[in-house]
Write an enzyme that holds these catalytic residues in place. Sequence first.
Site: not given
Length: 319
Positions: A64, A94, A170
């Site tokens: 993402h 992911d 992230s």
Amino acid sequence: MGFIDKQILPEDDADLIDAYSRTVADAVDRVGPAVSHIERLGGRGGHGSGFAISPDGLIITNNHVVEAAQAVRIRTPDGITCEGRVVGRDADTDIAVIRAETSLAAWAELGDSKRLKRGRVAIAIGNPLGFEWTVTAGVISALGRSVRAANGRMIDDVIQTDAALNPGNSGGPLVSSAGEVVGVNTAVIQGAQGIAFAVSANTANFVVSEILRFGRVRRAFIGVSADTVALPRRVALHAGLQGDSSVRLRRVDPGSPADLGGLRAGDLILAIDTRPVAGVDDLVRLLDADRIARESAFLIFNLQGAIETKRVLPIARPA
């Protein structure tokens, strides 16, 4: 937490605080130089974190973070800024892999996340909210969690930690006290405190290997759509199952492996090769790369009210 004056602590407690601080600092010294700031190029901008795992510029981040971009800008702690290309991505876990256009001075090692234990120190390094190369520390709160990826699929074997994570973390590493990367930071629960998640290093290692070898992560495909439904108690008892749910096939694609194997819309899938299927997530999990081109026994409850076994030969899922 208020300021702690070591002078008023018992000597043993002060030594423990020093030992903890040294452990965190040593782990950061070992992995921190490998952590990069990742900026998405083209289309809708965005940023996150990543970390190098080889000197030739191979970097792990979150899917993402890169989204649909083909190129990113990479900035390292030693001041190097370069572009990189997205080698491959896997929305189901992911995880994405980037190749920097230049060699990198530092890289980190992926550890064995199966050796983790709850309560052990966990250290997150990343770029939360634009504050670059921020370090937070906590503990491993739980192991073997499952969380839902942005595409709706469940990511298995996820690590839960209370190390503070925010947008921008992230793709950064979750690091053990030994200075090994044990996870890839991926998600927080909005509104909650002390609950964050990282994809395990073992999962990341598998995904990277698949991407480098095949350009994508291979998974088995049988050509069905399905949903999770209640399993009648009498059927569960007759099939020797403990659960109270199963998978109902809503559609079977004509000519697909499921169709050729005799599965029909309305069938309940109870088990695959004796492993119970209690929901769609179980079905997805069991259809991994190991089942490609390997005949599997599907235990079903059909529309005629009979339990039977169908033999299905999964193929590789189309890209």
